[in-house]
Design a protein around this motif. Structure first.
Motif, PDB file in Angstrom:
ATOM      1  N   CYS A 155      -5.630 -22.208  17.759  1.00 51.29           N
ATOM      2  CA  CYS A 155      -6.334 -21.666  18.932  1.00 51.29           C
ATOM      3  C   CYS A 155      -7.828 -21.575  18.642  1.00 51.29           C
ATOM      4  O   CYS A 155      -8.250 -20.959  17.664  1.00 51.29           O
ATOM      5  CB  CYS A 155      -5.769 -20.288  19.270  1.00 51.29           C
ATOM      6  SG  CYS A 155      -6.787 -19.345  20.416  1.00 51.29           S
ATOM      7  N   HIS A 191      -6.293 -17.845  25.334  1.00 44.87           N
ATOM      8  CA  HIS A 191      -6.392 -16.561  24.643  1.00 44.87           C
ATOM      9  C   HIS A 191      -7.254 -15.697  25.564  1.00 44.87           C
ATOM     10  O   HIS A 191      -8.427 -16.045  25.794  1.00 44.87           O
ATOM     11  CB  HIS A 191      -7.055 -16.783  23.280  1.00 44.87           C
ATOM     12  CG  HIS A 191      -7.006 -15.617  22.342  1.00 44.87           C
ATOM     13  ND1 HIS A 191      -6.806 -15.770  20.982  1.00 44.87           N
ATOM     14  CD2 HIS A 191      -7.149 -14.282  22.545  1.00 44.87           C
ATOM     15  CE1 HIS A 191      -6.845 -14.572  20.393  1.00 44.87           C
ATOM     16  NE2 HIS A 191      -7.050 -13.646  21.326  1.00 44.87           N
ATOM     17  N   HIS A 231      -3.205 -13.233  18.790  1.00 46.00           N
ATOM     18  CA  HIS A 231      -3.274 -14.232  19.846  1.00 46.00           C
ATOM     19  C   HIS A 231      -2.408 -13.844  21.047  1.00 46.00           C
ATOM     20  O   HIS A 231      -1.233 -13.557  20.900  1.00 46.00           O
ATOM     21  CB  HIS A 231      -2.835 -15.588  19.298  1.00 46.00           C
ATOM     22  CG  HIS A 231      -2.861 -16.658  20.334  1.00 46.00           C
ATOM     23  ND1 HIS A 231      -4.011 -17.337  20.657  1.00 46.00           N
ATOM     24  CD2 HIS A 231      -1.895 -17.122  21.159  1.00 46.00           C
ATOM     25  CE1 HIS A 231      -3.748 -18.195  21.618  1.00 46.00           C
ATOM     26  NE2 HIS A 231      -2.469 -18.087  21.952  1.00 46.00           N
ATOM     27  N   CYS A 265      -9.091 -17.885  18.443  1.00 44.31           N
ATOM     28  CA  CYS A 265      -8.702 -17.209  17.198  1.00 44.31           C
ATOM     29  C   CYS A 265      -9.656 -17.640  16.075  1.00 44.31           C
ATOM     30  O   CYS A 265     -10.116 -16.812  15.293  1.00 44.31           O
ATOM     31  CB  CYS A 265      -7.264 -17.558  16.812  1.00 44.31           C
ATOM     32  SG  CYS A 265      -5.982 -16.669  17.727  1.00 44.31           S
TER      33      CYS A 265
HETATM   34 ZN   LIG Z   1      -5.883 -17.292  19.984  1.00 43.37          ZN
END
Ligand SMILES: [Zn+2]
Ligand SMILES: [Zn+2]
Length: 253
Positions: free
Chosen positions: A123, A211, A163, A126
Protein backbone atom coordinates in the motif's frame (compact mmCIF):
# COMPACT_ATOMS: atom_id res chain seq x y z
CA UNK A 1 -32.43 13.79 9.11
CA UNK A 2 -30.01 12.57 11.74
CA UNK A 3 -28.81 14.13 14.97
CA UNK A 4 -27.03 13.56 18.27
CA UNK A 5 -29.58 14.34 20.97
CA UNK A 6 -30.56 13.21 24.47
CA UNK A 7 -32.48 9.92 24.50
CA UNK A 8 -36.25 10.43 24.32
CA UNK A 9 -36.14 13.99 22.94
CA UNK A 10 -38.11 14.76 19.79
CA UNK A 11 -36.58 15.27 16.35
CA UNK A 12 -36.04 18.92 15.33
CA UNK A 13 -36.49 20.12 18.94
CA UNK A 14 -33.84 21.92 21.01
CA UNK A 15 -31.23 19.91 22.88
CA UNK A 16 -29.28 18.55 19.91
CA UNK A 17 -25.48 18.38 20.08
CA UNK A 18 -24.88 17.84 16.37
CA UNK A 19 -27.30 17.54 13.49
CA UNK A 20 -27.56 16.87 9.77
CA UNK A 21 -29.55 19.06 7.38
CA UNK A 22 -29.78 19.01 3.57
CA UNK A 23 -27.73 21.72 1.81
CA UNK A 24 -30.09 24.39 0.44
CA UNK A 25 -27.75 25.00 -2.49
CA UNK A 26 -26.45 21.54 -3.40
CA UNK A 27 -23.20 21.41 -5.38
CA UNK A 28 -24.59 18.50 -7.34
CA UNK A 29 -28.11 17.17 -7.66
CA UNK A 30 -28.64 14.41 -5.16
CA UNK A 31 -26.83 14.05 -1.89
CA UNK A 32 -25.37 17.11 -0.27
CA UNK A 33 -25.71 17.34 3.49
CA UNK A 34 -24.54 19.84 6.05
CA UNK A 35 -23.39 18.28 9.31
CA UNK A 36 -23.43 20.92 12.03
CA UNK A 37 -21.08 19.88 14.82
CA UNK A 38 -22.41 22.09 17.59
CA UNK A 39 -25.41 24.28 18.39
CA UNK A 40 -22.87 26.93 19.50
CA UNK A 41 -21.90 29.47 16.89
CA UNK A 42 -18.15 29.46 17.36
CA UNK A 43 -17.26 25.91 18.44
CA UNK A 44 -14.74 24.29 16.11
CA UNK A 45 -14.11 20.54 15.85
CA UNK A 46 -11.07 20.69 18.13
CA UNK A 47 -13.10 22.49 20.83
CA UNK A 48 -15.51 19.54 21.25
CA UNK A 49 -13.13 17.45 23.39
CA UNK A 50 -12.18 13.91 22.46
CA UNK A 51 -15.54 12.36 23.42
CA UNK A 52 -17.56 15.07 21.66
CA UNK A 53 -15.42 14.88 18.55
CA UNK A 54 -15.68 11.07 18.52
CA UNK A 55 -19.49 11.42 18.54
CA UNK A 56 -19.33 13.78 15.56
CA UNK A 57 -16.96 11.44 13.69
CA UNK A 58 -19.40 8.63 14.37
CA UNK A 59 -22.14 10.79 12.81
CA UNK A 60 -19.89 11.40 9.78
CA UNK A 61 -19.43 7.65 9.49
CA UNK A 62 -23.19 7.01 9.69
CA UNK A 63 -23.99 9.59 7.00
CA UNK A 64 -21.26 8.24 4.68
CA UNK A 65 -22.75 4.77 5.12
CA UNK A 66 -26.27 6.13 4.44
CA UNK A 67 -25.21 7.89 1.22
CA UNK A 68 -23.29 4.88 -0.08
CA UNK A 69 -26.25 2.64 0.78
CA UNK A 70 -28.54 5.05 -1.10
CA UNK A 71 -26.52 4.66 -4.29
CA UNK A 72 -23.67 7.19 -4.20
CA UNK A 73 -20.58 5.90 -6.03
CA UNK A 74 -18.35 7.81 -3.59
CA UNK A 75 -18.55 10.41 -0.85
CA UNK A 76 -16.42 13.45 -0.11
CA UNK A 77 -16.57 14.99 3.34
CA UNK A 78 -15.17 18.50 3.61
CA UNK A 79 -14.73 21.16 6.24
CA UNK A 80 -14.14 24.73 5.02
CA UNK A 81 -12.98 27.08 7.72
CA UNK A 82 -12.79 30.79 6.99
CA UNK A 83 -14.25 32.70 4.07
CA UNK A 84 -10.97 32.45 2.09
CA UNK A 85 -11.34 28.67 2.30
CA UNK A 86 -14.79 28.84 0.75
CA UNK A 87 -16.95 28.74 3.89
CA UNK A 88 -20.32 30.23 3.02
CA UNK A 89 -21.94 29.60 6.40
CA UNK A 90 -20.57 31.17 9.57
CA UNK A 91 -21.65 28.32 11.79
CA UNK A 92 -18.95 25.57 12.01
CA UNK A 93 -20.01 22.58 9.96
CA UNK A 94 -18.90 19.81 7.64
CA UNK A 95 -20.40 19.04 4.25
CA UNK A 96 -20.90 15.57 2.87
CA UNK A 97 -21.35 15.21 -0.87
CA UNK A 98 -22.31 11.87 -2.37
CA UNK A 99 -21.53 11.73 -6.08
CA UNK A 100 -22.92 9.49 -8.85
CA UNK A 101 -19.34 8.88 -10.07
CA UNK A 102 -15.96 8.73 -8.32
CA UNK A 103 -14.53 12.27 -8.14
CA UNK A 104 -11.35 13.02 -10.21
CA UNK A 105 -9.03 13.38 -7.18
CA UNK A 106 -10.20 10.15 -5.56
CA UNK A 107 -9.91 8.40 -8.95
CA UNK A 108 -6.30 9.66 -9.26
CA UNK A 109 -5.57 8.32 -5.80
CA UNK A 110 -7.17 4.93 -6.54
CA UNK A 111 -5.03 4.64 -9.69
CA UNK A 112 -1.93 5.56 -7.68
CA UNK A 113 -2.70 2.81 -5.15
CA UNK A 114 -3.03 0.33 -8.04
CA UNK A 115 0.13 1.51 -9.81
CA UNK A 116 2.15 1.24 -6.62
CA UNK A 117 0.74 -2.19 -5.77
CA UNK A 118 1.53 -3.50 -9.25
CA UNK A 119 5.05 -2.10 -9.27
CA UNK A 120 6.20 -2.60 -5.69
CA UNK A 121 3.47 -4.58 -3.93
CA UNK A 122 1.70 -3.28 -0.83
CA UNK A 123 0.00 0.00 0.00
CA UNK A 124 1.47 3.34 -1.08
CA UNK A 125 0.00 5.16 1.91
CA UNK A 126 1.33 2.63 4.45
CA UNK A 127 4.78 3.10 2.88
CA UNK A 128 4.45 6.91 2.75
CA UNK A 129 3.44 6.96 6.43
CA UNK A 130 6.21 4.59 7.54
CA UNK A 131 8.89 6.52 5.62
CA UNK A 132 7.76 9.94 6.90
CA UNK A 133 10.82 10.15 9.22
CA UNK A 134 11.38 13.78 10.18
CA UNK A 135 8.11 14.70 8.46
CA UNK A 136 6.17 12.71 11.09
CA UNK A 137 4.06 14.91 13.37
CA UNK A 138 2.10 12.42 15.49
CA UNK A 139 2.58 8.73 16.34
CA UNK A 140 0.01 6.33 17.67
CA UNK A 141 -2.89 4.35 16.18
CA UNK A 142 -3.74 7.32 13.95
CA UNK A 143 -0.63 8.99 12.58
CA UNK A 144 -0.14 12.47 11.18
CA UNK A 145 2.65 13.53 8.83
CA UNK A 146 3.56 16.19 6.30
CA UNK A 147 3.53 14.61 2.83
CA UNK A 148 6.81 14.52 0.86
CA UNK A 149 5.31 16.63 -1.94
CA UNK A 150 2.69 18.87 -0.32
CA UNK A 151 0.42 21.06 -2.46
CA UNK A 152 -0.06 23.58 0.36
CA UNK A 153 2.45 24.91 2.91
CA UNK A 154 1.64 23.22 6.21
CA UNK A 155 -0.40 20.46 4.56
CA UNK A 156 -0.92 17.57 6.99
CA UNK A 157 -2.28 14.06 6.43
CA UNK A 158 -3.83 11.72 9.00
CA UNK A 159 -4.45 8.00 8.56
CA UNK A 160 -4.80 4.89 10.72
CA UNK A 161 -1.51 3.11 11.36
CA UNK A 162 -3.15 -0.25 10.61
CA UNK A 163 -4.11 -0.44 6.95
CA UNK A 164 -7.84 0.19 6.50
CA UNK A 165 -9.69 1.27 3.35
CA UNK A 166 -13.05 2.20 4.74
CA UNK A 167 -13.82 4.97 7.23
CA UNK A 168 -17.21 3.34 7.90
CA UNK A 169 -15.31 0.70 9.89
CA UNK A 170 -12.92 3.07 11.69
CA UNK A 171 -12.49 3.16 15.47
CA UNK A 172 -13.39 6.83 15.95
CA UNK A 173 -11.89 7.19 19.46
CA UNK A 174 -8.20 7.37 18.39
CA UNK A 175 -9.20 9.31 15.27
CA UNK A 176 -10.83 11.97 17.46
CA UNK A 177 -7.74 12.39 19.62
CA UNK A 178 -5.35 12.57 16.67
CA UNK A 179 -7.58 14.94 14.71
CA UNK A 180 -8.09 17.26 17.70
CA UNK A 181 -4.35 17.50 18.32
CA UNK A 182 -3.60 18.01 14.62
CA UNK A 183 -6.21 20.77 14.37
CA UNK A 184 -4.86 22.53 17.46
CA UNK A 185 -1.29 22.29 16.13
CA UNK A 186 -2.34 23.61 12.72
CA UNK A 187 -4.31 26.47 14.28
CA UNK A 188 -1.32 27.47 16.41
CA UNK A 189 1.34 26.97 13.70
CA UNK A 190 -0.62 28.92 11.08
CA UNK A 191 -1.99 31.60 13.44
CA UNK A 192 -5.53 30.51 12.67
CA UNK A 193 -5.24 30.63 8.86
CA UNK A 194 -8.27 29.53 6.81
CA UNK A 195 -8.32 25.78 6.44
CA UNK A 196 -9.75 23.13 4.19
CA UNK A 197 -9.98 19.58 5.43
CA UNK A 198 -11.30 16.56 3.59
CA UNK A 199 -11.80 12.88 4.22
CA UNK A 200 -11.09 10.33 1.51
CA UNK A 201 -12.61 6.91 2.11
CA UNK A 202 -13.20 3.90 -0.11
CA UNK A 203 -15.87 4.27 -2.82
CA UNK A 204 -18.93 2.00 -2.82
CA UNK A 205 -17.32 -0.40 -5.27
CA UNK A 206 -13.67 -0.69 -4.29
CA UNK A 207 -11.83 -2.92 -6.81
CA UNK A 208 -8.20 -2.41 -5.76
CA UNK A 209 -6.42 -1.06 -2.71
CA UNK A 210 -7.12 2.08 -0.71
CA UNK A 211 -6.25 3.50 2.71
CA UNK A 212 -8.63 6.08 4.18
CA UNK A 213 -7.12 9.38 5.23
CA UNK A 214 -7.82 12.97 6.16
CA UNK A 215 -5.97 15.77 4.33
CA UNK A 216 -5.67 19.19 5.97
CA UNK A 217 -4.71 22.20 3.85
CA UNK A 218 -4.14 25.55 5.56
CA UNK A 219 -4.56 28.41 3.10
CA UNK A 220 -1.53 30.53 3.87
CA UNK A 221 -1.03 31.57 0.26
CA UNK A 222 -3.29 32.01 -2.76
CA UNK A 223 -3.18 29.81 -5.83
CA UNK A 224 -1.17 31.60 -8.51
CA UNK A 225 -0.98 31.40 -12.27
CA UNK A 226 1.67 28.70 -12.49
CA UNK A 227 -0.41 26.41 -10.28
CA UNK A 228 -3.47 26.96 -12.47
CA UNK A 229 -1.59 26.90 -15.78
CA UNK A 230 0.73 23.99 -15.11
CA UNK A 231 -1.02 22.11 -12.28
CA UNK A 232 2.29 22.14 -10.43
CA UNK A 233 2.13 23.32 -6.85
CA UNK A 234 4.88 25.68 -5.72
CA UNK A 235 5.35 25.35 -1.97
CA UNK A 236 8.00 27.56 -0.46
CA UNK A 237 7.82 26.02 3.03
CA UNK A 238 10.12 23.01 3.36
CA UNK A 239 8.10 19.93 4.42
CA UNK A 240 10.61 19.13 7.20
CA UNK A 241 10.36 22.67 8.58
CA UNK A 242 6.56 22.49 8.37
CA UNK A 243 6.58 19.21 10.31
CA UNK A 244 8.87 20.67 12.99
CA UNK A 245 6.61 23.69 13.44
CA UNK A 246 3.55 21.45 13.73
CA UNK A 247 5.25 19.14 16.25
CA UNK A 248 6.21 22.14 18.38
CA UNK A 249 2.62 23.39 18.26
CA UNK A 250 1.07 20.07 19.39
CA UNK A 251 -0.89 20.39 22.65
CA UNK A 252 0.44 18.60 25.77
CA UNK A 253 -2.17 15.81 25.70
ZN1 LIG B 1 -2.27 1.13 3.74
ZN1 LIG C 1 -6.79 11.84 -0.57
Amino acid sequence: MDALRPPGSAADSPGWRARVVPNRFPALPGMHEVIIHSPEHDVELEDLGDAGLAEVLDLWRRRIAAQLAAGAAATTLIVNRGREAGASLEHPHAQLVGTPAITPLLLDELLEFDRFANRHGGCVLCVEMESAGVRAVQDGPVRAWVPAAPRFPGELWLAPEDHAADFREADVTPVARALRRALVATRVATAGAPLNLWLHTAPADLRGGFHWHIEMAPRLTGIAGFELGAEIALVSLDPEDAARALREALPED
